[in-house]
Design a protein around this motif. Sequence first.
Motif, mmCIF file in Angstrom:
data_model
loop_
_atom_site.group_PDB
_atom_site.id
_atom_site.type_symbol
_atom_site.label_atom_id
_atom_site.label_comp_id
_atom_site.label_asym_id
_atom_site.label_seq_id
_atom_site.Cartn_x
_atom_site.Cartn_y
_atom_site.Cartn_z
ATOM 1 N N SER A 86 0.852 -1.197 0.000
ATOM 2 C CA SER A 86 0.000 0.000 0.000
ATOM 3 C C SER A 86 0.884 1.242 0.000
ATOM 4 C CB SER A 86 -0.917 0.014 1.232
ATOM 5 O OG SER A 86 -0.121 0.087 2.393
ATOM 6 N N ILE A 87 0.253 2.405 -0.193
ATOM 7 C CA ILE A 87 1.011 3.666 -0.089
ATOM 8 C C ILE A 87 0.318 4.509 0.974
ATOM 9 C CG2 ILE A 87 1.769 5.761 -1.294
ATOM 10 C CD1 ILE A 87 1.674 4.027 -3.885
ATOM 11 N N GLU A 88 1.088 4.866 1.989
ATOM 12 C CA GLU A 88 0.526 5.645 3.098
ATOM 13 C C GLU A 88 0.669 7.142 2.766
ATOM 14 O OE1 GLU A 88 -0.262 4.071 6.096
ATOM 15 O OE2 GLU A 88 0.671 2.096 5.819
ATOM 16 N N ILE A 89 -0.392 7.872 2.991
ATOM 17 C CA ILE A 89 -0.340 9.326 2.755
ATOM 18 C C ILE A 89 -0.806 10.020 4.029
ATOM 19 C CG2 ILE A 89 -1.269 11.258 1.398
ATOM 20 C CD1 ILE A 89 -1.756 9.145 -0.854
ATOM 21 N N SER B 167 -9.367 5.402 0.471
ATOM 22 C CA SER B 167 -8.452 4.666 1.369
ATOM 23 C C SER B 167 -8.806 3.168 1.464
ATOM 24 C CB SER B 167 -8.493 5.281 2.777
ATOM 25 O OG SER B 167 -7.509 4.687 3.586
ATOM 26 N N VAL C 36 -3.595 4.082 0.098
ATOM 27 C CA VAL C 36 -4.201 3.656 -1.177
ATOM 28 C C VAL C 36 -3.426 2.447 -1.694
ATOM 29 C CG1 VAL C 36 -5.124 5.904 -1.793
ATOM 30 C CG2 VAL C 36 -2.786 5.304 -2.452
ATOM 31 N N GLU D 207 0.224 2.967 -7.073
ATOM 32 C CA GLU D 207 0.923 4.251 -7.313
ATOM 33 C C GLU D 207 0.023 5.215 -8.102
ATOM 34 O OE1 GLU D 207 4.219 2.292 -9.071
ATOM 35 O OE2 GLU D 207 5.545 2.734 -7.399
ATOM 36 N N ALA E 177 -2.386 6.796 -5.860
ATOM 37 C CA ALA E 177 -1.677 7.759 -5.016
ATOM 38 C C ALA E 177 -1.552 9.098 -5.753
ATOM 39 C CB ALA E 177 -0.304 7.223 -4.637
ATOM 40 N N ILE F 25 4.392 10.863 1.859
ATOM 41 C CA ILE F 25 3.862 9.788 0.996
ATOM 42 C C ILE F 25 4.852 8.629 1.135
ATOM 43 C CG2 ILE F 25 3.227 9.091 -1.348
ATOM 44 C CD1 ILE F 25 3.037 12.161 -1.965
#
Lengths: 256, 324
Positions: free
Chosen positions: B232-235, B252, B267, B270, B273, B290
């Motif tokens: 996942s990509i943390e924002i 999310s 999310v 990429e 994101a 990010i």
Amino acid sequence: MFKIQAIAMNTFKEAVRDRILYAILVFAIAMIAGTVILARLGAGSGEKVIRDFGLGFISIFGTLIAVFLGIGLVHKEIDRRTIYTIVSKPIHRSQFIVGKYLGLCFTLFVNVAIMTATLVGIIYFFGEGLWDFRLVAASAMIFMELMVITGIAVLFSAFSTPALSAIFTLSLFAIGRLLNDFMMFGEKYAGATAGKVIGGLYYLLPNLARFNISTEVVHGVPLGEVISGMTILYGLLYVVTLLALTALIFQRRDFR
Amino acid sequence: MLVVKTEGLTKEFRTGFWRTRVRVLHDLNLEVRQGEIFGYLGPNGAGKTTTMNLLMGLIYPTAGRAWILGRDVSDVAVKAAVGFLPENPYFYTYLTGWEFLNFYGQLFGIPSGERRRRIEELLHLVGLSDAGKLQLRKYSKGMLQRIGLAQALINDPQAVFLDEPMSGLDPVGRKEVRDLILSLKAKGKTVFFSSHIIPDVEMICDRVGIIVNGRLIRVGPLEELLGSELESIEISASGLDDAAMVEMAQWSVRPPVHRGEKVFFAVGTEKEAMQVVERLLKMGALIHAILPHRLTLEEHFLREVANREPGRRASPEPGRRGGP
């Protein structure tokens, strides 16, 4: 041999650092010393009483120590999982059994020696003022018997719980002491088949009565007449057989 | 050269009144190479100790074979080059630390002069120089684990097998054991150790094997096992109004988390994101970070276990992930 010696010495250390052993030994010495009082009561045959009861106590307490330590000898190592670090070392399982057995025999030897020295000392100081070394010969045969009893205890210890091992060992001890009487009974009263069974058992079970020369020693029978090389050979062969059986069982066991 | 090799190693135990056969290890094919630290990972009861005990000759296989340093494990001579620390070891409590190591040195047939030197060296290595004359019954759990490690090294072994060496140790003790394992590797030794403490394995192992329900389900180098795939990509952002919050919650992959003014959400790809960042900037939000999030060994492990053991949690508890 060096590895067996290491296991034996470790077993000896374990025994001598156990307080219960001291308790038994102190009690045994007190009982042997107590024979002096018994001797005073029996007029005329005082020293015989000391010798008779003294050797009896050495045998009883020796057997107690042999059974008490023998039944836990192997079982404890498995139960406490100390066996894990031993079997994973370059040592055969049979070497471990022999080492444990010899360590216990050495412990018994020291105990029997202390008890015998006490008895010989009592005879010297409270009796005739003579060092009676014939008692040492009687004690040596008691020790031989203890070696066989220890072998039996160790055999049961390799596959059974201490409580069951104690029952089995003490039963065999009682049978072994009375084996000659069983044989006589078999010859006199039993039918052909029962006689054969008793005869077979006679050769299979340990004949512990053979090692008991205390009465003869107390009554002054010459040592040459009561100690036979065959008895010593019988004891040694019996021990070797017991150890081989123990090693065989132990070899096949899973430790988990 | 292979230090450990097993072929179809299988173990069954008989349990219960009817002596029913229970298979605890299924057809294990494992290879451990020279000089590597191999982490053997699995939940409790997975078969780690069974494997270890089979290799050490404490139990016999129902089927299959195992070799250590090219020799069958039933060959007693091979143990001269092996060190072993069992799980939750119990030792001869009536011996002092020094006597204890001396005893094991004797079992290897090490001459007395060398033995004495080696004992002093090992007591120093495991930090027990002052406790050498103390009986083991007076040792703490950590001290027992350390003297256990010392006995595993008394013969300067080529291969060291450690069954749960960090269990029961405090963080300092665990670090010491990790450092010790790394120093063994530096000396060219091979270390095979089992554990269920994943960070320890992750920190020091070259290769990992995962065992679940008696089956080896994954084996390989750590980076290969974890892969480079994004989980996942943390924002993290701040200055979001209610409408923006609703929109972000839809993007999310897990419920957004509030910490002070900041909101954390994640999310899946990429591309997503990039779209989210674009929307956030349009809404006048401030973006703080990010962070791409890859699977940790722990998450990987838990997924594998959950796949094979229905009823176990598939993911770690909230808040234990690498993100917020």
